[in-house]
Design a protein around this motif. Structure first.
Motif, PDB file in Angstrom:
ATOM      1  N   GLY A  21      22.560  38.169  38.619  1.00  0.00           N
ATOM      2  CA  GLY A  21      22.567  39.536  39.122  1.00  0.00           C
ATOM      3  C   GLY A  21      23.970  39.882  39.582  1.00  0.00           C
ATOM      4  O   GLY A  21      24.916  39.110  39.399  1.00  0.00           O
ATOM      5  N   SER A  22      24.098  41.021  40.210  1.00  0.00           N
ATOM      6  CA  SER A  22      25.426  41.440  40.663  1.00  0.00           C
ATOM      7  C   SER A  22      25.892  40.676  41.897  1.00  0.00           C
ATOM      8  O   SER A  22      27.092  40.635  42.186  1.00  0.00           O
ATOM      9  N   THR A  23      24.976  40.050  42.644  1.00  0.00           N
ATOM     10  CA  THR A  23      25.364  39.356  43.867  1.00  0.00           C
ATOM     11  C   THR A  23      25.280  37.841  43.768  1.00  0.00           C
ATOM     12  O   THR A  23      26.057  37.139  44.409  1.00  0.00           O
ATOM     13  N   LYS A  24      24.324  37.299  42.962  1.00  0.00           N
ATOM     14  CA  LYS A  24      24.224  35.844  42.858  1.00  0.00           C
ATOM     15  C   LYS A  24      23.704  35.446  41.480  1.00  0.00           C
ATOM     16  O   LYS A  24      23.092  36.243  40.767  1.00  0.00           O
ATOM     17  N   THR A  25      23.972  34.199  41.118  1.00  0.00           N
ATOM     18  CA  THR A  25      23.491  33.640  39.856  1.00  0.00           C
ATOM     19  C   THR A  25      22.769  32.333  40.131  1.00  0.00           C
ATOM     20  O   THR A  25      23.298  31.453  40.810  1.00  0.00           O
ATOM     21  N   ASP A  26      21.535  32.234  39.608  1.00  0.00           N
ATOM     22  CA  ASP A  26      20.787  30.985  39.658  1.00  0.00           C
ATOM     23  C   ASP A  26      20.976  30.270  38.329  1.00  0.00           C
ATOM     24  O   ASP A  26      20.778  30.858  37.259  1.00  0.00           O
ATOM     25  N   TRP A  27      21.340  28.981  38.391  1.00  0.00           N
ATOM     26  CA  TRP A  27      21.558  28.170  37.202  1.00  0.00           C
ATOM     27  C   TRP A  27      20.559  27.021  37.175  1.00  0.00           C
ATOM     28  O   TRP A  27      20.234  26.452  38.214  1.00  0.00           O
ATOM     29  N   ARG A  28      20.074  26.682  35.985  1.00  0.00           N
ATOM     30  CA  ARG A  28      19.250  25.499  35.785  1.00  0.00           C
ATOM     31  C   ARG A  28      19.867  24.674  34.664  1.00  0.00           C
ATOM     32  O   ARG A  28      20.276  25.221  33.632  1.00  0.00           O
ATOM     33  N   LEU A  29      19.906  23.375  34.859  1.00  0.00           N
ATOM     34  CA  LEU A  29      20.462  22.453  33.878  1.00  0.00           C
ATOM     35  C   LEU A  29      19.356  21.497  33.428  1.00  0.00           C
ATOM     36  O   LEU A  29      18.687  20.888  34.262  1.00  0.00           O
ATOM     37  N   ILE A  30      19.157  21.404  32.133  1.00  0.00           N
ATOM     38  CA  ILE A  30      18.146  20.514  31.573  1.00  0.00           C
ATOM     39  C   ILE A  30      18.868  19.454  30.751  1.00  0.00           C
ATOM     40  O   ILE A  30      19.518  19.774  29.746  1.00  0.00           O
ATOM     41  N   ASP A  31      18.777  18.189  31.174  1.00  0.00           N
ATOM     42  CA  ASP A  31      19.484  17.149  30.441  1.00  0.00           C
ATOM     43  C   ASP A  31      18.651  16.636  29.271  1.00  0.00           C
ATOM     44  O   ASP A  31      17.523  17.102  29.027  1.00  0.00           O
ATOM     45  N   ALA A  32      19.182  15.661  28.538  1.00  0.00           N
ATOM     46  CA  ALA A  32      18.532  15.165  27.324  1.00  0.00           C
ATOM     47  C   ALA A  32      17.178  14.527  27.611  1.00  0.00           C
ATOM     48  O   ALA A  32      16.312  14.452  26.730  1.00  0.00           O
ATOM     49  N   ASN A  33      16.965  14.072  28.835  1.00  0.00           N
ATOM     50  CA  ASN A  33      15.697  13.457  29.213  1.00  0.00           C
ATOM     51  C   ASN A  33      14.706  14.442  29.823  1.00  0.00           C
ATOM     52  O   ASN A  33      13.625  14.054  30.262  1.00  0.00           O
ATOM     53  N   GLY A  34      15.094  15.730  29.864  1.00  0.00           N
ATOM     54  CA  GLY A  34      14.221  16.748  30.420  1.00  0.00           C
ATOM     55  C   GLY A  34      14.335  16.910  31.920  1.00  0.00           C
ATOM     56  O   GLY A  34      13.607  17.704  32.517  1.00  0.00           O
ATOM     57  N   LYS A  35      15.252  16.171  32.544  1.00  0.00           N
ATOM     58  CA  LYS A  35      15.441  16.297  33.985  1.00  0.00           C
ATOM     59  C   LYS A  35      16.114  17.624  34.302  1.00  0.00           C
ATOM     60  O   LYS A  35      17.079  18.025  33.650  1.00  0.00           O
ATOM     61  N   ILE A  36      15.607  18.299  35.339  1.00  0.00           N
ATOM     62  CA  ILE A  36      16.117  19.617  35.703  1.00  0.00           C
ATOM     63  C   ILE A  36      16.882  19.546  37.016  1.00  0.00           C
ATOM     64  O   ILE A  36      16.418  18.961  37.994  1.00  0.00           O
ATOM     65  N   SER A  37      18.060  20.122  37.049  1.00  0.00           N
ATOM     66  CA  SER A  37      18.826  20.271  38.289  1.00  0.00           C
ATOM     67  C   SER A  37      19.241  21.730  38.408  1.00  0.00           C
ATOM     68  O   SER A  37      19.105  22.512  37.455  1.00  0.00           O
ATOM     69  N   GLN A  38      19.732  22.109  39.562  1.00  0.00           N
ATOM     70  CA  GLN A  38      20.045  23.515  39.784  1.00  0.00           C
ATOM     71  C   GLN A  38      21.393  23.705  40.437  1.00  0.00           C
ATOM     72  O   GLN A  38      21.952  22.787  41.039  1.00  0.00           O
ATOM     73  N   ALA A  39      21.905  24.924  40.312  1.00  0.00           N
ATOM     74  CA  ALA A  39      23.173  25.283  40.925  1.00  0.00           C
ATOM     75  C   ALA A  39      23.142  26.773  41.248  1.00  0.00           C
ATOM     76  O   ALA A  39      22.321  27.524  40.701  1.00  0.00           O
ATOM     77  N   LYS A  40      24.016  27.184  42.141  1.00  0.00           N
ATOM     78  CA  LYS A  40      24.128  28.600  42.502  1.00  0.00           C
ATOM     79  C   LYS A  40      25.596  29.003  42.541  1.00  0.00           C
ATOM     80  O   LYS A  40      26.461  28.203  42.934  1.00  0.00           O
ATOM     81  N   THR A  41      25.861  30.234  42.115  1.00  0.00           N
ATOM     82  CA  THR A  41      27.208  30.795  42.229  1.00  0.00           C
ATOM     83  C   THR A  41      27.070  32.274  42.606  1.00  0.00           C
ATOM     84  O   THR A  41      25.954  32.787  42.741  1.00  0.00           O
ATOM     85  N   ILE A  42      28.203  32.944  42.709  1.00  0.00           N
ATOM     86  CA  ILE A  42      28.171  34.389  42.900  1.00  0.00           C
ATOM     87  C   ILE A  42      27.594  35.038  41.647  1.00  0.00           C
ATOM     88  O   ILE A  42      27.455  34.403  40.597  1.00  0.00           O
ATOM     89  N   GLY A  43      27.276  36.308  41.745  1.00  0.00           N
ATOM     90  CA  GLY A  43      26.795  37.041  40.590  1.00  0.00           C
ATOM     91  C   GLY A  43      27.936  37.535  39.728  1.00  0.00           C
ATOM     92  O   GLY A  43      29.096  37.605  40.167  1.00  0.00           O
ATOM     93  N   PHE A  44      27.612  37.878  38.486  1.00  0.00           N
ATOM     94  CA  PHE A  44      28.620  38.376  37.551  1.00  0.00           C
ATOM     95  C   PHE A  44      28.113  39.650  36.896  1.00  0.00           C
ATOM     96  O   PHE A  44      26.943  39.742  36.515  1.00  0.00           O
ATOM     97  N   ASN A  45      28.998  40.622  36.767  1.00  0.00           N
ATOM     98  CA  ASN A  45      28.654  41.861  36.093  1.00  0.00           C
ATOM     99  C   ASN A  45      29.842  42.300  35.251  1.00  0.00           C
ATOM    100  O   ASN A  45      30.903  42.613  35.788  1.00  0.00           O
ATOM    101  N   PRO A  46      29.687  42.288  33.914  1.00  0.00           N
ATOM    102  CA  PRO A  46      30.823  42.605  33.043  1.00  0.00           C
ATOM    103  C   PRO A  46      31.330  44.032  33.177  1.00  0.00           C
ATOM    104  O   PRO A  46      32.414  44.349  32.688  1.00  0.00           O
ATOM    105  N   TYR A  47      30.581  44.896  33.834  1.00  0.00           N
ATOM    106  CA  TYR A  47      31.062  46.255  34.069  1.00  0.00           C
ATOM    107  C   TYR A  47      32.107  46.298  35.184  1.00  0.00           C
ATOM    108  O   TYR A  47      32.903  47.232  35.264  1.00  0.00           O
ATOM    109  N   HIS A  48      32.090  45.266  36.034  1.00  0.00           N
ATOM    110  CA  HIS A  48      32.995  45.256  37.183  1.00  0.00           C
ATOM    111  C   HIS A  48      34.002  44.100  37.143  1.00  0.00           C
ATOM    112  O   HIS A  48      34.923  44.071  37.959  1.00  0.00           O
TER     113      HIS A  48
END
Length: 279
Positions: free
Chosen positions: A8-35
């Motif tokens: 979104g414009s304020t935050k980004t939720d990330w999910r990472l799925i490795d080769a074994n199907g294990k899921i981890s997560q990360a967070k960053t600021i949001g991104f908007n290509p208009y701005h």
């Protein structure tokens, strides 16, 4: 590794799925290509995301606000390729994120009701119809921005119940001039307006506030959902903070109109993860 982003414009939720199907997560600021430019986005990705990535990324599925035109999608893709040069990158808009997260591979109507509001008819693979949301000035019925506009309008027009006026003034101080400056001259007026919707949540037991939320959802259903062909036969799902936190009222409004609401999620990221795991 597969990397999935719900941005979104304020935050980004990330999910990472490795080769074994294990899921981890990360967070960053949001991104908007208009701005933001591709270089700006890439710089923040290196600063905030890369330190949280420990394996090579093969495929990136990026769902983002503002990713609705070819130029905007290309801006984000360029940024991601600057950081993950060997990865395959796919860019989608946030409405498809809602559809895939809520409906999976099944047809249905997917809705976003958060800061803004949107909806689509989804056939299990792609969006086949969309009633234009028209943004916070002309549309976005039932959204946080819509609620904020109604509260401000009723307050300054002296139509807000007297017992709510003092609490509203205490929580949100500001003159007519200051509010108008934020709305008509400052950037991100939609987010400014949406912040006032928090007042409604904290005073939801007041009948006037509950009726205001009821009316917002009524308008959303009538002007959006009820315009899709055979909407009565479609499973209807919602994502977004407003839909999630006012879910009881939303379900009541839908029930009063004979509309079947199924999933209501605060965020689409978990559903997106399941979608890409099963694809």
């Amino acid at each position: 590794m597969i990397l999935i982003a719900d941005s979104g414009s304020t935050k980004t939720d990330w999910r990472l799925i490795d080769a074994n199907g294990k899921i981890s997560q990360a967070k960053t600021i949001g991104f908007n290509p208009y701005h933001q430019s591709a270089d700006d986005i890439a710089a923040r990705l290196r600063e905030e995301l890369l330190p949280q990535i420990t394996s090579e990324v093969e495929t990136i599925h990026f769902y983002g606000a503002g990713c609705s035109t070819e130029l905007a999608c290309q801006t984000v893709k360029t940024a991601l390729h600057q950081v993950f040069s060997d990865s395959r990158v796919e860019i989608y808009n946030d409405l498809l994120a809602a559809a895939r997260a809520l409906c999976g591979h099944q047809p249905g109507i997917a809705c976003i009701v958060g800061t803004g509001a949107n909806s689509c008819l989804y056939d299990g693979r792609e969006i086949v119809d969309n009633v234009p949301p028209l943004g916070y000035i002309l549309g976005d019925e039932g959204s946080g921005t819509w609620i904020g506009k109604q509260l401000l309008n009723h307050y300054f027009k002296r139509a807000m119940p007297e017992e709510l006026q003092k609490p509203f003034e205490k929580r949100f101080t500001g003159s007519v001039g200051e509010v108008l400056d934020h709305v008509y001259r400052q950037p991100q007026a939609n987010q400014y307006l949406a912040q006032f919707s928090r007042f409604a949540f904290h005073h939801l037991k007041h009948p006037w506030v509950a009726q205001l939320i009821y009316e917002g959802f009524s308008q959303f259903l009538e002007k959006n959902i009820m315009k899709y062909e055979n909407y009565q036969r479609q499973p209807i799902h919602f994502t977004g903070g407003v839909a999630f936190y006012y879910a009881n009222i939303l379900r009541q409004v839908a029930n009063d109109r004979g509309i079947r609401v199924q999933n209501i999620l605060e965020s689409p990221i978990a559903g997106l993860t399941l979608f890409h795991q099963s694809s």
